[in-house]
Structures are given as C-alpha cells and as structure tokens.
Design a protein around this motif. Structure first.
Motif, PDB file in Angstrom:
ATOM      1  N   GLN A 106     -13.679 -38.547  41.811  1.00  0.00           N
ATOM      2  CA  GLN A 106     -13.054 -39.083  40.594  1.00  0.00           C
ATOM      3  C   GLN A 106     -13.608 -40.478  40.272  1.00  0.00           C
ATOM      4  O   GLN A 106     -13.832 -40.809  39.105  1.00  0.00           O
ATOM      5  CB  GLN A 106     -11.551 -39.153  40.822  1.00  0.00           C
ATOM      6  CG  GLN A 106     -10.776 -38.881  39.551  1.00  0.00           C
ATOM      7  CD  GLN A 106      -9.317 -39.250  39.737  1.00  0.00           C
ATOM      8  OE1 GLN A 106      -8.801 -39.219  40.863  1.00  0.00           O
ATOM      9  NE2 GLN A 106      -8.664 -39.602  38.651  1.00  0.00           N
ATOM     10  N   VAL A 107     -13.806 -41.265  41.327  1.00  0.00           N
ATOM     11  CA  VAL A 107     -14.348 -42.612  41.125  1.00  0.00           C
ATOM     12  C   VAL A 107     -15.752 -42.511  40.539  1.00  0.00           C
ATOM     13  O   VAL A 107     -16.094 -43.201  39.569  1.00  0.00           O
ATOM     14  CB  VAL A 107     -14.411 -43.381  42.473  1.00  0.00           C
ATOM     15  CG1 VAL A 107     -15.146 -44.700  42.325  1.00  0.00           C
ATOM     16  CG2 VAL A 107     -13.005 -43.609  43.007  1.00  0.00           C
ATOM     17  N   LYS A 108     -16.534 -41.623  41.103  1.00  0.00           N
ATOM     18  CA  LYS A 108     -17.907 -41.444  40.625  1.00  0.00           C
ATOM     19  C   LYS A 108     -17.924 -41.036  39.157  1.00  0.00           C
ATOM     20  O   LYS A 108     -18.676 -41.574  38.351  1.00  0.00           O
ATOM     21  CB  LYS A 108     -18.606 -40.348  41.451  1.00  0.00           C
ATOM     22  CG  LYS A 108     -19.593 -40.889  42.439  1.00  0.00           C
ATOM     23  CD  LYS A 108     -20.339 -39.747  43.084  1.00  0.00           C
ATOM     24  CE  LYS A 108     -21.700 -40.215  43.541  1.00  0.00           C
ATOM     25  NZ  LYS A 108     -22.456 -39.267  44.303  1.00  0.00           N
ATOM     26  N   ALA A 109     -17.052 -40.083  38.849  1.00  0.00           N
ATOM     27  CA  ALA A 109     -16.992 -39.590  37.471  1.00  0.00           C
ATOM     28  C   ALA A 109     -16.581 -40.718  36.531  1.00  0.00           C
ATOM     29  O   ALA A 109     -17.128 -40.870  35.436  1.00  0.00           O
ATOM     30  CB  ALA A 109     -16.003 -38.433  37.388  1.00  0.00           C
ATOM     31  N   SER A 110     -15.645 -41.518  36.985  1.00  0.00           N
ATOM     32  CA  SER A 110     -15.161 -42.595  36.150  1.00  0.00           C
ATOM     33  C   SER A 110     -16.241 -43.660  35.930  1.00  0.00           C
ATOM     34  O   SER A 110     -16.413 -44.168  34.815  1.00  0.00           O
ATOM     35  CB  SER A 110     -13.935 -43.211  36.812  1.00  0.00           C
ATOM     36  OG  SER A 110     -13.488 -44.265  36.051  1.00  0.00           O
ATOM     37  N   LEU A 111     -16.972 -43.967  36.999  1.00  0.00           N
ATOM     38  CA  LEU A 111     -18.045 -44.953  36.869  1.00  0.00           C
ATOM     39  C   LEU A 111     -19.130 -44.441  35.925  1.00  0.00           C
ATOM     40  O   LEU A 111     -19.617 -45.163  35.056  1.00  0.00           O
ATOM     41  CB  LEU A 111     -18.662 -45.256  38.242  1.00  0.00           C
ATOM     42  CG  LEU A 111     -17.765 -46.027  39.212  1.00  0.00           C
ATOM     43  CD1 LEU A 111     -18.427 -46.135  40.579  1.00  0.00           C
ATOM     44  CD2 LEU A 111     -17.460 -47.415  38.662  1.00  0.00           C
ATOM     45  N   SER A 112     -19.452 -43.173  36.116  1.00  0.00           N
ATOM     46  CA  SER A 112     -20.499 -42.589  35.291  1.00  0.00           C
ATOM     47  C   SER A 112     -20.078 -42.610  33.827  1.00  0.00           C
ATOM     48  O   SER A 112     -20.837 -42.987  32.936  1.00  0.00           O
ATOM     49  CB  SER A 112     -20.758 -41.174  35.807  1.00  0.00           C
ATOM     50  OG  SER A 112     -21.108 -40.334  34.796  1.00  0.00           O
ATOM     51  N   ASN A 113     -18.835 -42.257  33.595  1.00  0.00           N
ATOM     52  CA  ASN A 113     -18.283 -42.240  32.253  1.00  0.00           C
ATOM     53  C   ASN A 113     -18.282 -43.643  31.644  1.00  0.00           C
ATOM     54  O   ASN A 113     -18.627 -43.846  30.490  1.00  0.00           O
ATOM     55  CB  ASN A 113     -16.863 -41.700  32.354  1.00  0.00           C
ATOM     56  CG  ASN A 113     -16.321 -41.366  30.997  1.00  0.00           C
ATOM     57  OD1 ASN A 113     -16.975 -40.670  30.244  1.00  0.00           O
ATOM     58  ND2 ASN A 113     -15.154 -41.878  30.681  1.00  0.00           N
ATOM     59  N   TYR A 114     -17.921 -44.589  32.465  1.00  0.00           N
ATOM     60  CA  TYR A 114     -17.856 -45.980  32.017  1.00  0.00           C
ATOM     61  C   TYR A 114     -19.224 -46.454  31.546  1.00  0.00           C
ATOM     62  O   TYR A 114     -19.369 -47.022  30.471  1.00  0.00           O
ATOM     63  CB  TYR A 114     -17.383 -46.858  33.173  1.00  0.00           C
ATOM     64  CG  TYR A 114     -17.436 -48.330  32.879  1.00  0.00           C
ATOM     65  CD1 TYR A 114     -16.400 -48.956  32.215  1.00  0.00           C
ATOM     66  CD2 TYR A 114     -18.532 -49.092  33.258  1.00  0.00           C
ATOM     67  CE1 TYR A 114     -16.453 -50.303  31.928  1.00  0.00           C
ATOM     68  CE2 TYR A 114     -18.597 -50.440  32.980  1.00  0.00           C
ATOM     69  CZ  TYR A 114     -17.561 -51.033  32.315  1.00  0.00           C
ATOM     70  OH  TYR A 114     -17.618 -52.364  32.022  1.00  0.00           O
ATOM     71  N   PHE A 115     -20.237 -46.189  32.363  1.00  0.00           N
ATOM     72  CA  PHE A 115     -21.561 -46.686  32.007  1.00  0.00           C
ATOM     73  C   PHE A 115     -22.172 -45.890  30.853  1.00  0.00           C
ATOM     74  O   PHE A 115     -22.952 -46.444  30.092  1.00  0.00           O
ATOM     75  CB  PHE A 115     -22.477 -46.739  33.236  1.00  0.00           C
ATOM     76  CG  PHE A 115     -22.176 -47.963  34.062  1.00  0.00           C
ATOM     77  CD1 PHE A 115     -22.778 -49.172  33.757  1.00  0.00           C
ATOM     78  CD2 PHE A 115     -21.253 -47.927  35.089  1.00  0.00           C
ATOM     79  CE1 PHE A 115     -22.477 -50.324  34.472  1.00  0.00           C
ATOM     80  CE2 PHE A 115     -20.946 -49.067  35.807  1.00  0.00           C
ATOM     81  CZ  PHE A 115     -21.555 -50.269  35.501  1.00  0.00           C
ATOM     82  N   LYS A 116     -21.803 -44.639  30.739  1.00  0.00           N
ATOM     83  CA  LYS A 116     -22.287 -43.875  29.591  1.00  0.00           C
ATOM     84  C   LYS A 116     -21.704 -44.471  28.318  1.00  0.00           C
ATOM     85  O   LYS A 116     -22.373 -44.636  27.332  1.00  0.00           O
ATOM     86  CB  LYS A 116     -21.843 -42.416  29.705  1.00  0.00           C
ATOM     87  CG  LYS A 116     -22.978 -41.489  30.076  1.00  0.00           C
ATOM     88  CD  LYS A 116     -22.531 -40.064  30.089  1.00  0.00           C
ATOM     89  CE  LYS A 116     -22.525 -39.517  31.490  1.00  0.00           C
ATOM     90  NZ  LYS A 116     -21.733 -38.307  31.650  1.00  0.00           N
ATOM     91  N   GLY A 117     -20.448 -44.835  28.395  1.00  0.00           N
ATOM     92  CA  GLY A 117     -19.734 -45.389  27.249  1.00  0.00           C
ATOM     93  C   GLY A 117     -20.326 -46.709  26.768  1.00  0.00           C
ATOM     94  O   GLY A 117     -20.151 -47.112  25.639  1.00  0.00           O
ATOM     95  N   GLN A 118     -21.051 -47.401  27.670  1.00  0.00           N
ATOM     96  CA  GLN A 118     -21.591 -48.705  27.303  1.00  0.00           C
ATOM     97  C   GLN A 118     -22.875 -48.620  26.519  1.00  0.00           C
ATOM     98  O   GLN A 118     -23.322 -49.603  25.966  1.00  0.00           O
ATOM     99  CB  GLN A 118     -21.869 -49.543  28.573  1.00  0.00           C
ATOM    100  CG  GLN A 118     -20.650 -49.815  29.389  1.00  0.00           C
ATOM    101  CD  GLN A 118     -19.489 -50.219  28.528  1.00  0.00           C
ATOM    102  OE1 GLN A 118     -19.623 -51.072  27.646  1.00  0.00           O
ATOM    103  NE2 GLN A 118     -18.350 -49.612  28.759  1.00  0.00           N
TER     104      GLN A 118
END
Ligand SMILES: Nc1nc2c(ncn2[C@@H]2O[C@H](COP(=O)(O)OP(=O)(O)OP(=O)(O)O)[C@@H](O)[C@H]2O)c(=O)[nH]1
Ligand SMILES: [Mg+2]
Length: 363
Positions: free
Chosen positions: A322-334
């Motif tokens: 979940q952490v990985k997915a969230s980090l990935s999502n966060y950086f994609k969003g940027q």
C-alpha cells in the motif's frame, strides 16, 4: 570507504604560455620578418558530475590541484601547446561554493553535467603581431595571462525523491531494504546507520524513485546531540519525507511524542525541510499491542495534523504494498520524476495539492 560529503581545497587554472620573439633566419632571405609564435592557452578547471561516484572521498588528500600551463610560443610562427584542462569528477548532487565568499558557483545535478569554474590564462601574442610600418623588428612579445586560483568548498547533497526520518532504531534501514534493493546495515540497537544510504525503488509505469535513509535523530539533534543534524542536508532536496515511528508496545501519547520530537528537530534545522510534504509509517505493527491503543485513533489524530499514515511492518513486509502504491501515485500526480534540484525549499507547489493513494490531503 569513508563517507565524505564535505571537502575544501584549492584549484588553479593554467597560466598562458608566453609569446615568442623570433625573426626569420634563412639563407638568401636577409632580414626576414618577425615570426615569434603565440603562447598556448592555459588549461581550465572543469567539474563533471558522474553517477559512478557517491562520495567526495577522492578529494580528501588533494589540497591543491592545478591545470597545466600553456606552452611558450616558438619561432617559425609555432603556437605553444594548450595546457591540459583539470577535469574533476564529482558525485551527482555536488554543490560547489567559493570558500571565501560563500557564493554558489555550481550545482551539478545531472549525469555528465559540466561546469568550468576557472578559465585558463590566454597565451601571449608572439612578436609577429607587433610589426608595424615604423617598427618592423619588434623585439617584444606578450607574456601569457597568469592562471587564477580559488579556494572551493564542495558539499554533497544527495538527490533523492523520498527521505526517511525517524528516531534511532525505528526501522528506517529495514524499510529501505524492503522498498529497494539496497542492503544497509540493520541491527537491534540505536545508531546502526552512521552515514546516509541510498536505494532505488522500482515503480510501475514510472521512473524509479530514489530513497535516502539517514542516521536516526534524537532530541537535541539540532544542538549536536547524537549524530546531530549533519546528515539532514541529504534529504533537503527530496520531495517527500517518510516519518518512521516505532509502534512497539507504545501507548498512543508516546507515539505522537516521537513524531513531535522529530518534527521539532527538523524545524530547528530548516523551516524549508519542516514544510516538506510528509507521510507517517507506523512501523513494527507486528509488535503493536492493540490492547494498549487502537491504531485507528492514532491515524485519526495524524490525519487531523495533516499526515496520511500507514500501519506497516518493515520486518514482515505487511502494509508495504500500500505504501508503494501510494508513493507511486503521489509521484505520478506531480508530473515530475526528477528529485528536486534546488538547494533549499520544497521542490513542488502547495502541499494541499498532494495526492496520497488518490485522496486529497492537507500536509
Ligand atoms: N519486529 C519488528 N522489528 C523491526 C521492524 N522494522 C525493523 N525492525 C528491527 O528494528 C531494529 C532496528 O532496525 P533498523 O532498520 O536498523 O533501524 P534504523 O531506524 O535504521 O536505526 P538507526 O540506523 O540506528 O537509526 C532491527 O533489529 C530490525 O530488525 C518491524 O517492522 N518489526
Ligand atoms: Mg539505520
């Protein structure tokens, strides 16, 4: 190999070679004109960033480095040899300061990026340049320009996307070893990590993310306690901080106190670092005693403080997907994948725009 992230040394560019005074001397050519060649230019002092290096260790025992002088000009209009440049390779993330004035001369953030810090002196002109109608036999030539000297300070500040912060023994290095292929030292006592470690996390549909693990902070770190805050510069250029909290048998108040302590130390070191968007990882959940407190309530309080949080166990790996997915999502969003190149301040815009696991958050 020792971890060296700060060095001071002096560099000097090459002096220009002197111009030559010479006259053509050939059989049957009486009084040949001036043919003194120009001096060669001195070598430049150039820095180049390379991903092959991770520290500034190479410069520890090299207090004075100089480029080659240009060769002197010679007769028959021969120009002197150009002095060799002094090409110095440094790790990516190296900031070069003028040690006397404190001015930033260069910030090398890309592979292969080069900067000329000092130019070599120009070679002097030979006497052939000075012949005039009234002086056909000039008996002088220009000296070469001298090289320049500068005392430099090089400071390495890692370029990472994500920084791990936490008290000693919270599980930062374990987490790094789980999220990336890095193999940092891990041990059941505080201050296992003495120098920063970097790891690269592979992320689906996106460029890899670089994570920096730094030594643990303790209360008073900003005043030099423990290992102090000397290594915080390595997370200054990250986009996001992961605060790692140890949940082992702790009541809620203690968990929140740990976060408070961390945040205070970050703030004392640099308000810009403190302002960076952050997430909290509630680590060692395998040892968490749910009879003492409900983790849900801890998360609720953290949310009120503006921190999204994730209960995880770096040891068993639970919660890390979940952490990985969230980090990935966060950086994609940027819409950005490069670490922040600036030397201070958060790299991105307002924290309110952050998007953890798709949920808008206030940080
Ligand atoms: N049970 C359990 N132990 C953990 C977990 N994460 C880390 N540990 C243990 O906690 C100890 C400290 O882990 P490290 O990763 O070295 O901690 P650190 O935060 O890097 O510590 P410093 O480098 O000293 O600041 C080790 O014995 C780890 O095996 C976890 O989720 N559960
Ligand atoms: Mg560690």
């Amino acid at each position: 190999m020792a971890f060296v992230d700060e060095v001071v040394f002096t560099v000097r560019s090459g002096g220009g070679g002197k111009g030559c005074v010479s006259f053509r001397r050939e059989k049957y050519v009486p009084k040949g004109g001036p043919d003194g060649g120009d001096g060669g230019d001195g070598g430049d002092v150039i820095f180049r960033a390379t991903s092959r290096l991770f520290t500034l260790q190479d410069y520890v025992y090299r207090p004075y480095l100089r480029a080659q002088n240009g060769g002197a000009g010679r007769g028959k209009n021969q120009t002197g040899k150009k002095g060799d440049d002094l090409l110095l390779e440094v790790p990516i993330g190296t900031v070069i300061y003028d040690q006397e004035t404190g001015e930033i001369l260069a910030d090398l953030v890309h592979e292969g990026q080069e900067v000329t810090v000092l130019s070599g002196g120009r070679g002097g002109k030979g006497n052939r340049h000075f012949a005039t109608a009234t002086n056909r036999t000039p008996r002088f030539a220009q000296p070469g320009q001298p090289g320049q000297e500068k005392r430099l300070r090089l400071s390495l500040k890692f370029l990472a996307h994500i920084g791990l912060v936490g008290l000693p023994n919270a599980g930062k290095s374990t987490l790094l070893s789980r999220l990336t292929h890095a193999q940092p030292r891990i041990a059941p006592y505080p201050f296992t990590t003495l120098v920063p470690n970097l790891g690269v996390m592979e992320v689906e549909d996106s460029l890899p993310l670089v994570i920096a693990d730094i030594p643990g902070l303790i209360e008073g770190a900003s005043k030099g306690k423990g290992l102090g805050t000397r290594f915080l510069k390595h997370i200054e250029r990250t986009h996001l901080l992961l605060h790692i909290l140890d949940m082992t048998y702790k009541p809620r108040a203690h968990i929140l106190e740990d976060l408070e302590l961390l945040r205070n130390e970050l703030k004392s070191y640099s308000p810009a670092l403190f302002e960076k968007p952050g997430m909290v990882l509630l680590n060692k959940m395998d040892l968490y005693d749910s009879k003492i407190r409900d983790v849900g309530r801890v998360q609720e309080i953290l949310r009120e403080k503006g921190f999204p949080s994730f209960p995880v166990s770096a040891l068993t790996g639970s919660g890390l997907d979940q952490v990985k997915a969230s980090l990935s999502n966060y950086f994609k969003g940027q819409g950005t994948n490069g670490p922040s190149a600036g030397t201070d301040g958060p790299a991105l815009g307002g924290a309110e725009k952050r998007n953890f696991a798709g949920k808008p958050q206030r940080c």
